[in-house]
Write a protein that holds these residues in place. Structure first.
Motif, PDB file in Angstrom:
ATOM      1  N   THR A 223      -6.687   6.139  24.984  1.00  0.00           N
ATOM      2  CA  THR A 223      -7.602   5.799  26.075  1.00  0.00           C
ATOM      3  C   THR A 223      -6.959   4.760  26.987  1.00  0.00           C
ATOM      4  OG1 THR A 223      -9.485   6.202  24.619  1.00  0.00           O
ATOM      5  CG2 THR A 223      -9.923   4.976  26.646  1.00  0.00           C
TER       6      THR A 223
ATOM      7  N   ARG B  78     -14.760   5.035  26.579  1.00  0.00           N
ATOM      8  CA  ARG B  78     -14.092   4.286  25.510  1.00  0.00           C
ATOM      9  C   ARG B  78     -14.165   5.094  24.219  1.00  0.00           C
ATOM     10  NH1 ARG B  78     -15.392  -2.141  25.701  1.00  0.00           N
ATOM     11  NH2 ARG B  78     -14.459  -2.543  27.746  1.00  0.00           N
TER      12      ARG B  78
ATOM     13  N   ASP C   2     -13.977  -3.513  17.433  1.00  0.00           N
ATOM     14  CA  ASP C   2     -15.083  -2.562  17.625  1.00  0.00           C
ATOM     15  C   ASP C   2     -14.820  -1.236  16.898  1.00  0.00           C
ATOM     16  OD1 ASP C   2     -16.183  -4.526  19.136  1.00  0.00           O
ATOM     17  OD2 ASP C   2     -15.830  -3.575  21.087  1.00  0.00           O
TER      18      ASP C   2
HETATM   19  P1  A2P Z   1     -12.556  -0.249  29.856  1.00  0.00           P
HETATM   20  O1  A2P Z   1     -11.917   0.259  31.125  1.00  0.00           O
HETATM   21  O2  A2P Z   1     -13.968   0.206  29.706  1.00  0.00           O
HETATM   22  O3  A2P Z   1     -12.399  -1.742  29.693  1.00  0.00           O
HETATM   23  P2  A2P Z   1      -7.147  -2.897  28.339  1.00  0.00           P
HETATM   24  O4  A2P Z   1      -6.042  -2.640  29.328  1.00  0.00           O
HETATM   25  O5  A2P Z   1      -8.196  -3.854  28.834  1.00  0.00           O
HETATM   26  O6  A2P Z   1      -6.639  -3.220  26.962  1.00  0.00           O
HETATM   27  O7  A2P Z   1      -7.900  -1.498  28.213  1.00  0.00           O
HETATM   28  C1  A2P Z   1      -7.271  -0.327  27.829  1.00  0.00           C
HETATM   29  C2  A2P Z   1      -8.336   0.674  27.522  1.00  0.00           C
HETATM   30  O8  A2P Z   1      -9.080   0.242  26.378  1.00  0.00           O
HETATM   31  C3  A2P Z   1      -9.350   0.813  28.654  1.00  0.00           C
HETATM   32  O9  A2P Z   1      -9.646   2.186  28.828  1.00  0.00           O
HETATM   33  C4  A2P Z   1     -10.531   0.020  28.164  1.00  0.00           C
HETATM   34  O10 A2P Z   1     -11.779   0.481  28.638  1.00  0.00           O
HETATM   35  C5  A2P Z   1     -10.462   0.237  26.663  1.00  0.00           C
HETATM   36  N1  A2P Z   1     -11.126  -0.838  25.926  1.00  0.00           N
HETATM   37  C6  A2P Z   1     -11.156  -2.152  26.225  1.00  0.00           C
HETATM   38  N2  A2P Z   1     -11.871  -2.854  25.335  1.00  0.00           N
HETATM   39  C7  A2P Z   1     -12.305  -1.964  24.423  1.00  0.00           C
HETATM   40  C8  A2P Z   1     -13.112  -2.075  23.253  1.00  0.00           C
HETATM   41  N3  A2P Z   1     -13.612  -3.252  22.827  1.00  0.00           N
HETATM   42  N4  A2P Z   1     -13.358  -0.954  22.554  1.00  0.00           N
HETATM   43  C9  A2P Z   1     -12.880   0.238  22.962  1.00  0.00           C
HETATM   44  N5  A2P Z   1     -12.124   0.409  24.059  1.00  0.00           N
HETATM   45  C10 A2P Z   1     -11.837  -0.676  24.793  1.00  0.00           C
END
Ligand code: A2P
Length: 271
Positions: free
Chosen positions: A158, A205, A242
């Motif tokens: 993701t 997510r 999470d």
């Molecule tokens: P989102 O765009 O909703 O924040 P990052 O660059 O901040 O690490 O994010 C990489 C990816 O991981 C993004 O798609 C982000 O979604 C997602 N993400 C960030 N925090 C969480 C979380 N707590 N649980 C799951 N996915 C997350």
């Protein structure tokens, strides 16, 4: 700021004990924030697919290191790494400028928990990744041992934007086109890319997709079952926390090298 050190600087500079000085072979930039590089592998450097090493550069007369998952599999003659570019990052602001022929430092001892040895036997292996957290899985999905141990391997990746998924798509294509790996992998590997901040057929997510059950519906598999499902998680601290909670809710317990379990986690490193 000093430029990254070139090979000739290392002739004069003393390489610290316990460190390899390797040559960059190839660099590929994916986005403004992501790139990968390949470098020579010292004959004596042994690691298990999924482990990380400390990668560094001489910046001025001082080495700077950060933890990097080795993205290439244990059998590969070269080493691959997948990195973000942090504009003011002490290491990545320099590392993003490396070119073929430059020298990169690597401490001799790899380590890590995202290894097959840390999981109890199972049938289906989930690899949950966000951003550069895909790197250890780039190693594991190219290792035949993963397919000896599991009937099905599901790689979720993701990212915020579609362009950030490209490294994952390139990996899958590389496996499909690989003379031996393509046969070993067959149809055991499933790739599940999702995006959170742009339009894309698969959105959201991974935590939300697990909770809603959409992940399992999309893949045509039953919900998480501790008897057969195993997990590996690599992403930001918040994502690890999470996702771990959801796996625990499904009845899976965390493992480690000295105590194999049903899932393992590791932070995707930045810097
Ligand atoms: P989102 O765009 O909703 O924040 P990052 O660059 O901040 O690490 O994010 C990489 C990816 O991981 C993004 O798609 C982000 O979604 C997602 N993400 C960030 N925090 C969480 C979380 N707590 N649980 C799951 N996915 C997350």
């Amino acid at each position: 700021m000093n430029a990254p050190a070139k090979n000739e600087d290392f002739v004069a500079a003393k390489i610290p004990d316990g460190v390899y000085a390797e040559t960059v072979l190839d660099v590929e930039h994916y986005t403004e924030h992501l790139f990968r590089f390949r470098m020579t592998r010292p004959d004596a450097f042994r690691f298990r697919s999924g482990e990380f090493a400390m990668i560094g550069l001489m910046v001025g007369d001082k080495p700077i290191y950060r933890a990097y998952s080795v993205a290439s599999p244990a059998w590969d003659e070269e080493l691959e790494f997948f990195s973000i570019k942090v504009p003011d990052g002490p290491l990545t602001s320099h590392l993003q400028k490396i070119k073929a022929g430059d020298t990169v430092l690597m401490r001799k001892k790899p380590t890590g928990t995202l290894v097959l040895d840390a999981l109890t036997p199972g049938k289906r292996l989930y690899m949950f990744s966000t951003g550069t957290g895909i790197a250890p899985f780039a190693s594991l999905i190219r290792d035949p041992e993963t397919y000896e141990k599991f009937d099905e391997v599901i790689l979720t990746h993701t990212c915020r934007e579609v362009a950030e998924l490209k490294y994952g798509f390139d990996l899958i294509e590389e496996i499909r086109n690989h003379e031996f790996l393509s046969e070993i992998v067959g149809d055991k590997l499933k790739h599940y890319p999702t995006v959170t901040r742009e339009d894309y057929p698969f959105q959201g997510r991974i935590t939300d997709l697990i909770e809603s059950g959409k992940l399992f519906t999309d893949l045509g598999v039953p919900p998480l079952d501790p008897a057969i499902d195993r997990g590996m998680i690599c992403g930001s601290s918040a994502m690890l926390k999470d996702t771990k909670e959801l796996l625990e809710k499904a009845g899976l317990t965390e493992g480690a090298n000295n105590k194999p379990g049903e899932f393992v986690i590791e932070r995707a490193f930045v810097g």
